[in-house]
Design an enzyme around this catalytic site. Sequence first.
Site, PDB file in Angstrom:
ATOM      1  CG  HIS A 159      -7.358   0.939  -1.935  1.00 33.17           C
ATOM      2  ND1 HIS A 159      -7.948  -0.188  -1.393  1.00 33.17           N
ATOM      3  CD2 HIS A 159      -6.053   0.859  -1.620  1.00 33.17           C
ATOM      4  CE1 HIS A 159      -7.035  -0.904  -0.757  1.00 33.17           C
ATOM      5  NE2 HIS A 159      -5.872  -0.300  -0.870  1.00 33.17           N
ATOM      6  CE  LYS A 196      -5.376  -2.814  -2.813  1.00 30.81           C
ATOM      7  NZ  LYS A 196      -4.005  -3.145  -3.248  1.00 30.81           N
ATOM      8  CB  SER A 253      -5.404   1.716   1.705  1.00 30.66           C
ATOM      9  OG  SER A 253      -4.223   1.977   2.418  1.00 30.66           O
TER      10      SER A 253
END
Lengths: 415, 82
Positions: A218, A249, A190
């Site tokens: 991610h 996310k 990240s």
Amino acid sequence: MAYSTKEQGHLKSELDNIKKDGIFKEERIICAPQDSEIEVIFPSGTEEKNVINMCSNNYLGLSSHPEIVEAARKGLDHRGYGMSSVRFICGTQDIHKELEDKLTKFLGTEDTILFPSCMDANAGVFEAFMNEEDVMIADRLVHASIVDGMRLAKAMTDTYKHSNMDHLEKKLILHEDKRLKLIVTDGAFSMDGDLAKLDKIVELAEKYNALVFVDDSHSSGFIGKTGRGTHEHFDVVGKIDIITTTLGKALGGASGGCVSGRKEIVEMCRQKARPYLFSNSIAPVIVAASNKVIDIVSSSTERRDKLEVNTKFWRKGLIDAGFIIKDGETPIVPVMLFNAKLSQDFAKDLYSEGIYAIGFFFPVVAKGQARIRTQLSAAHDMTHLEKALAAFIKVGKKYDILNKTKEEIIGKYGN
Amino acid sequence: MSGIKEVILDYIKEEYLEDEDMELDFSSPLITGGIVDSFSMVSLKRFLETKYKIQIPDAKATPDAFDSVDNILVLLKEFNVV
């Protein structure tokens, strides 16, 4: 009263030290739905300001997508607001099972279990199936939630240098006598935006009879040609034993996470993972919307393709302008400034230019590695990125860091 | 005694340094200097325990005690290693 002046003084002093160290965190107040442009109040008490958002995890631009909002509304109408229960008492609805099945299919695994967050998934998974006879060998840059989860487990912990396959192999040899060996890594890291070498990791796992754990928070939804994640990118779908990921996310951005992988490991989580056993099920409104998210990302690559175009434009634009960025291909693009104060000043000036991005420095990243972390979204249009790039160049010129080497920037500002 | 310090320093260089050219000496700050984080400190603890056949209680394996090779030597003295 137990909370006396003494206790208060102790905590005030600790808070003062955090401020003195320059790591006191303050929230920016956003007065709009999450999007590529948002209204922000910062510092507190100032006027709302319209800014281009370059720091959210809204990679696919689904956080405020009309179809997702509508699905959430329908979920609210049909399945109510809360469950008032953990999953195994009376907190499992048909839509929870539907979402687990959809995630299993999307990720190409055997089974999936939902958690209130990926932080909870990581906190629960290791303890659920590993014990003193086992070892967990983690990349040194894994996410903090993995570190916490490993600390909760009784298995031995070891680490290897970031993405260093020779060092990982040495550790696998060192721990060859252990019952279970688990290689632990993020899919996309990240802070640096690089990808774990999953093809090489799987090779080593097969050579030394180890399992592989990947946190793909991610990556899920946009890495790989159909957005399945890092395992798709490296053509190792079906060879990752445990994938944890988040719905917070790219996949809608609300909350919730999961452990997906070998069916026996998932079942052990259902029996033993404490965040699953002792925390409420995900609210129906989020589950209903997440089902829609998986439908959208399973049926079209349009949004991940736009994100890829945006990412290429942004990376090339920054390099052509003379910035130093971390190599990679993900929509996490760190602009390297090396000096902590410069990263803060730079972010402040960007904000004045209408660009919202955050400067990170030690201990969030290694000493001397301060940077502005930028994140792309499919919600960005080219006009957003052109404006953001112009602002970066303007501020970069102000600090005279364009077309300078790392040594020259450190020579000017220190590290 | 200097032999032990060198053995530990060599281990730290091999185990933790990403950049082989980075200079490290007996007083270099390891934890506060960002070379060894508290997560990966466990390998150093295990190395010391295996190499010198001791058990370091968690209460003594503090970031301060592991913050330099010099500090580690002070810790090892408690176990009569040096």
